[in-house]
Scaffold this motif. Structure first.
Motif, PDB file in Angstrom:
ATOM      1  N   GLY A 166       0.807  -1.216   0.000  1.00  0.00           N
ATOM      2  CA  GLY A 166       0.000   0.000   0.000  1.00  0.00           C
ATOM      3  C   GLY A 166       0.837   1.262   0.000  1.00  0.00           C
ATOM      4  O   GLY A 166       0.461   2.264  -0.625  1.00  0.00           O
ATOM      5  N   ILE A 167       1.961   1.231   0.701  1.00  0.00           N
ATOM      6  CA  ILE A 167       2.860   2.390   0.711  1.00  0.00           C
ATOM      7  C   ILE A 167       3.370   2.665  -0.704  1.00  0.00           C
ATOM      8  O   ILE A 167       3.382   3.810  -1.172  1.00  0.00           O
ATOM      9  CB  ILE A 167       4.035   2.155   1.678  1.00  0.00           C
ATOM     10  CG1 ILE A 167       3.530   2.172   3.134  1.00  0.00           C
ATOM     11  CG2 ILE A 167       5.130   3.208   1.480  1.00  0.00           C
ATOM     12  CD1 ILE A 167       4.574   1.760   4.150  1.00  0.00           C
ATOM     13  N   VAL A 168       3.765   1.610  -1.391  1.00  0.00           N
ATOM     14  CA  VAL A 168       4.281   1.758  -2.757  1.00  0.00           C
ATOM     15  C   VAL A 168       3.180   2.218  -3.711  1.00  0.00           C
ATOM     16  O   VAL A 168       3.341   3.193  -4.452  1.00  0.00           O
ATOM     17  CB  VAL A 168       4.898   0.431  -3.249  1.00  0.00           C
ATOM     18  CG1 VAL A 168       5.314   0.551  -4.724  1.00  0.00           C
ATOM     19  CG2 VAL A 168       6.099   0.045  -2.390  1.00  0.00           C
ATOM     20  N   THR A 169       2.040   1.522  -3.703  1.00  0.00           N
ATOM     21  CA  THR A 169       0.985   1.815  -4.676  1.00  0.00           C
ATOM     22  C   THR A 169       0.359   3.192  -4.458  1.00  0.00           C
ATOM     23  O   THR A 169       0.099   3.919  -5.419  1.00  0.00           O
ATOM     24  CB  THR A 169      -0.115   0.733  -4.630  1.00  0.00           C
ATOM     25  OG1 THR A 169      -0.642   0.640  -3.302  1.00  0.00           O
ATOM     26  CG2 THR A 169       0.441  -0.614  -5.051  1.00  0.00           C
ATOM     27  N   ASN A 170       0.128   3.567  -3.207  1.00  0.00           N
ATOM     28  CA  ASN A 170      -0.494   4.873  -2.956  1.00  0.00           C
ATOM     29  C   ASN A 170       0.473   6.023  -3.214  1.00  0.00           C
ATOM     30  O   ASN A 170       0.046   7.109  -3.622  1.00  0.00           O
ATOM     31  CB  ASN A 170      -1.032   4.937  -1.520  1.00  0.00           C
ATOM     32  CG  ASN A 170      -2.314   4.147  -1.353  1.00  0.00           C
ATOM     33  OD1 ASN A 170      -3.365   4.507  -1.872  1.00  0.00           O
ATOM     34  ND2 ASN A 170      -2.224   3.034  -0.634  1.00  0.00           N
ATOM     35  N   THR A 171       1.750   5.796  -2.994  1.00  0.00           N
ATOM     36  CA  THR A 171       2.742   6.806  -3.355  1.00  0.00           C
ATOM     37  C   THR A 171       2.732   7.044  -4.866  1.00  0.00           C
ATOM     38  O   THR A 171       2.774   8.191  -5.333  1.00  0.00           O
ATOM     39  CB  THR A 171       4.151   6.372  -2.910  1.00  0.00           C
ATOM     40  OG1 THR A 171       4.174   6.203  -1.481  1.00  0.00           O
ATOM     41  CG2 THR A 171       5.195   7.412  -3.297  1.00  0.00           C
ATOM     42  N   ILE A 172       2.652   5.956  -5.622  1.00  0.00           N
ATOM     43  CA  ILE A 172       2.585   6.069  -7.081  1.00  0.00           C
ATOM     44  C   ILE A 172       1.313   6.802  -7.512  1.00  0.00           C
ATOM     45  O   ILE A 172       1.341   7.662  -8.406  1.00  0.00           O
ATOM     46  CB  ILE A 172       2.648   4.671  -7.734  1.00  0.00           C
ATOM     47  CG1 ILE A 172       4.031   4.053  -7.517  1.00  0.00           C
ATOM     48  CG2 ILE A 172       2.334   4.754  -9.234  1.00  0.00           C
ATOM     49  CD1 ILE A 172       4.141   2.610  -7.978  1.00  0.00           C
ATOM     50  N   ILE A 173       0.192   6.470  -6.876  1.00  0.00           N
ATOM     51  CA  ILE A 173      -1.084   7.132  -7.205  1.00  0.00           C
ATOM     52  C   ILE A 173      -0.969   8.639  -6.996  1.00  0.00           C
ATOM     53  O   ILE A 173      -1.386   9.442  -7.847  1.00  0.00           O
ATOM     54  CB  ILE A 173      -2.226   6.559  -6.346  1.00  0.00           C
ATOM     55  CG1 ILE A 173      -2.554   5.131  -6.776  1.00  0.00           C
ATOM     56  CG2 ILE A 173      -3.481   7.435  -6.464  1.00  0.00           C
ATOM     57  CD1 ILE A 173      -3.521   4.413  -5.861  1.00  0.00           C
ATOM     58  N   ILE A 174      -0.411   9.037  -5.863  1.00  0.00           N
ATOM     59  CA  ILE A 174      -0.263  10.462  -5.553  1.00  0.00           C
ATOM     60  C   ILE A 174       0.642  11.149  -6.572  1.00  0.00           C
ATOM     61  O   ILE A 174       0.354  12.258  -7.046  1.00  0.00           O
ATOM     62  CB  ILE A 174       0.293  10.642  -4.119  1.00  0.00           C
ATOM     63  CG1 ILE A 174      -0.731  10.137  -3.098  1.00  0.00           C
ATOM     64  CG2 ILE A 174       0.627  12.105  -3.847  1.00  0.00           C
ATOM     65  CD1 ILE A 174      -0.170  10.003  -1.694  1.00  0.00           C
ATOM     66  N   ILE A 175       1.727  10.483  -6.962  1.00  0.00           N
ATOM     67  CA  ILE A 175       2.655  11.047  -7.954  1.00  0.00           C
ATOM     68  C   ILE A 175       1.964  11.219  -9.306  1.00  0.00           C
ATOM     69  O   ILE A 175       2.090  12.257  -9.964  1.00  0.00           O
ATOM     70  CB  ILE A 175       3.906  10.151  -8.089  1.00  0.00           C
ATOM     71  CG1 ILE A 175       4.747  10.189  -6.806  1.00  0.00           C
ATOM     72  CG2 ILE A 175       4.755  10.581  -9.288  1.00  0.00           C
ATOM     73  CD1 ILE A 175       5.893   9.200  -6.791  1.00  0.00           C
ATOM     74  N   VAL A 176       1.228  10.198  -9.727  1.00  0.00           N
ATOM     75  CA  VAL A 176       0.563  10.247 -11.040  1.00  0.00           C
ATOM     76  C   VAL A 176      -0.485  11.352 -11.077  1.00  0.00           C
ATOM     77  O   VAL A 176      -0.522  12.166 -12.018  1.00  0.00           O
ATOM     78  CB  VAL A 176      -0.076   8.880 -11.374  1.00  0.00           C
ATOM     79  CG1 VAL A 176      -0.945   9.003 -12.643  1.00  0.00           C
ATOM     80  CG2 VAL A 176       0.996   7.821 -11.582  1.00  0.00           C
ATOM     81  N   PHE A 177      -1.349  11.413 -10.059  1.00  0.00           N
ATOM     82  CA  PHE A 177      -2.395  12.440 -10.048  1.00  0.00           C
ATOM     83  C   PHE A 177      -1.790  13.838  -9.919  1.00  0.00           C
ATOM     84  O   PHE A 177      -2.307  14.810 -10.498  1.00  0.00           O
ATOM     85  CB  PHE A 177      -3.387  12.182  -8.923  1.00  0.00           C
ATOM     86  CG  PHE A 177      -4.393  11.104  -9.236  1.00  0.00           C
ATOM     87  CD1 PHE A 177      -5.024  11.056 -10.464  1.00  0.00           C
ATOM     88  CD2 PHE A 177      -4.711  10.135  -8.299  1.00  0.00           C
ATOM     89  CE1 PHE A 177      -5.959  10.065 -10.757  1.00  0.00           C
ATOM     90  CE2 PHE A 177      -5.630   9.145  -8.574  1.00  0.00           C
ATOM     91  CZ  PHE A 177      -6.262   9.099  -9.809  1.00  0.00           C
ATOM     92  N   SER A 178      -0.718  13.961  -9.156  1.00  0.00           N
ATOM     93  CA  SER A 178      -0.051  15.259  -9.024  1.00  0.00           C
ATOM     94  C   SER A 178       0.531  15.699 -10.356  1.00  0.00           C
ATOM     95  O   SER A 178       0.516  16.886 -10.700  1.00  0.00           O
ATOM     96  CB  SER A 178       1.049  15.183  -7.964  1.00  0.00           C
ATOM     97  OG  SER A 178       0.519  14.872  -6.695  1.00  0.00           O
ATOM     98  N   THR A 179       1.050  14.747 -11.115  1.00  0.00           N
ATOM     99  CA  THR A 179       1.594  15.052 -12.433  1.00  0.00           C
ATOM    100  C   THR A 179       0.485  15.498 -13.393  1.00  0.00           C
ATOM    101  O   THR A 179       0.667  16.420 -14.199  1.00  0.00           O
ATOM    102  CB  THR A 179       2.313  13.821 -13.021  1.00  0.00           C
ATOM    103  OG1 THR A 179       3.361  13.418 -12.132  1.00  0.00           O
ATOM    104  CG2 THR A 179       2.913  14.124 -14.384  1.00  0.00           C
ATOM    105  N   GLN A 180      -0.660  14.862 -13.293  1.00  0.00           N
ATOM    106  CA  GLN A 180      -1.787  15.226 -14.161  1.00  0.00           C
ATOM    107  C   GLN A 180      -2.372  16.589 -13.800  1.00  0.00           C
ATOM    108  O   GLN A 180      -2.945  17.261 -14.654  1.00  0.00           O
ATOM    109  CB  GLN A 180      -2.882  14.154 -14.055  1.00  0.00           C
ATOM    110  CG  GLN A 180      -2.515  12.829 -14.693  1.00  0.00           C
ATOM    111  CD  GLN A 180      -3.649  11.821 -14.587  1.00  0.00           C
ATOM    112  OE1 GLN A 180      -4.561  11.958 -13.771  1.00  0.00           O
ATOM    113  NE2 GLN A 180      -3.603  10.788 -15.414  1.00  0.00           N
ATOM    114  N   GLY A 181      -2.246  16.965 -12.531  1.00  0.00           N
ATOM    115  CA  GLY A 181      -2.827  18.220 -12.090  1.00  0.00           C
ATOM    116  C   GLY A 181      -4.190  18.005 -11.439  1.00  0.00           C
ATOM    117  O   GLY A 181      -4.775  16.917 -11.525  1.00  0.00           O
TER     118      GLY A 181
END
Length: 342
Positions: free
Chosen positions: A43-58
């Motif tokens: 969960g730490i890995v997957t949710n970190t990735i989710i936050i990075i992806v959405f932050s990149t999208q705006g």
């Protein structure tokens, strides 16, 4: 009856009703230490990735804001959950370290991870309600559910939920004692003077609000899901029969895909809520079904199962987004090109 059970870890001997202490230890090592630790790391890995992806999208889209907020709380829960399970490896060094850390984390980190669940439940209910209105009344509410409102609601939900449950932190004292079994100093927790004065009211309030939160969220999510399914089916049926299509009243393909993805996320939350709903129902039916009471062992086993389901839920959303969102998938592979299939 509750007075017959000493409300402290000092000298407390659990009654072996349905579950023996040896059986509880086996379940604890398998679920609470091994399985939950695995899903917490995942969960730490997957949710970190989710936050990075959405932050990149705006965050021009309210969906990105709400899903990012949920991912932040899931990440926080996984970090806290993993920290709590440190008592497992500590036990390899010394049983005293294991017991001490477990006694520290049970009345503190244990509740924090549970409260993080409650926050994400309410957020999921809000997302379901928002999507329900957007599907049923797309052009009447589209101007209302703007990104700024979603951000405010995510912050407000976090604050209100934490404040509503925070009173439980005032009912325990943590202190050092010399344990006669190990002949060493360990940390224990016990119900304090505040509990002795207000305990019955606090526990009753905590039990009812802990029951109402998942029940309310479950009902909202379930009803909104039914409405969304109905509206999507109605739209599909209308389009298949009608030659003339009113473009102004038709959802875009991107909006439809977002709704379908959110439906899957919402259904996953429904499945995750069911075990917690049953756990709280058991507490309401039998007051002794709780920590440091008659059914201490059985409650712990059930709590481990519920928490395992919660951590599975916290770790699978990345795969849902990758499978069902083209934009998320494209952004993900742009950020992590080595993950693309060759």
């Amino acid at each position: 009856m509750s007075n017959q059970v000493q409300q402290t870890t000092v000298g407390f001997i659990a009654k072996e009703i349905f579950v023996t202490s040896a059986g509880l230890e086996i379940v604890e090592n398998f679920l609470d230490v091994a399985a939950i630790s695995f899903f917490a790391v995942m969960g730490i890995v997957t949710n970190t990735i989710i936050i990075i992806v959405f932050s990149t999208q705006g965050f021009q889209d309210s969906v990105n804001i709400s899903l990012t907020a949920m991912a932040i709380w899931e990440l926080f829960k996984c970090i806290v959950g993993l920290a709590m399970r440190v008592y497992g490896p500590l036990g390899w060094i010394s049983p005293v370290y294991r017991k001490t850390w477990k006694n520290i984390s049970t009345p503190t980190l244990n509740y924090v991870q549970v409260f993080a669940n409650y926050v994400t439940y309410v957020m999921a209910a809000y997302v379901a309600f928002e999507r329900c209105l957007c599907v049923a009344l797309p052009f009447k509410v589209k101007s209302i559910f703007v990104p700024r409102l979603t951000l405010v609601m995510m912050i407000l939900i976090s604050i209100v939920v934490i404040l509503s449950f925070g009173i439980i932190f005032f009912v325990y004292d943590i202190y050092w004692i010399v344990d006669p079994i190990y002949n060493q100093s360990i940390i224990v927790y016990t119900n304090n003077a505040f509990y002795r004065k207000y305990g019955s009211g606090v526990i009753e309030y905590f039990t009812y609000i802990g029951f109402l939160n998942p029940v309310f969220c479950f009902v909202v999510i379930f009803l909104c899901t039914v409405v969304i399914f109905y509206q999507l089916h109605k739209m599909s049926k209308f389009r298949s029969k009608s030659i003339y299509k009113d473009k102004e009243k038709e959802m875009s393909s991107r909006e439809k895909q977002a709704v379908k993805m959110l439906l899957v996320v919402i259904i996953v939350y429904i499945l995750a809520l069911l075990p917690r709903f049953l756990l709280h129902a058991g507490k309401m039916v039998e007051p002794e079904f709780y920590y440091l009471r008659a059914y201490h062992n059985l409650f712990n086993v059930c709590a481990y199962i519920v928490m395992t389901v919660d951590f599975i839920n916290a770790s699978v959303h990345l795969f849902i987004y990758l499978k069902m969102s083209t934009n998320f998938r494209l952004t993900f592979f742009n950020l992590f090109p080595w993950c693309r299939r060759q």
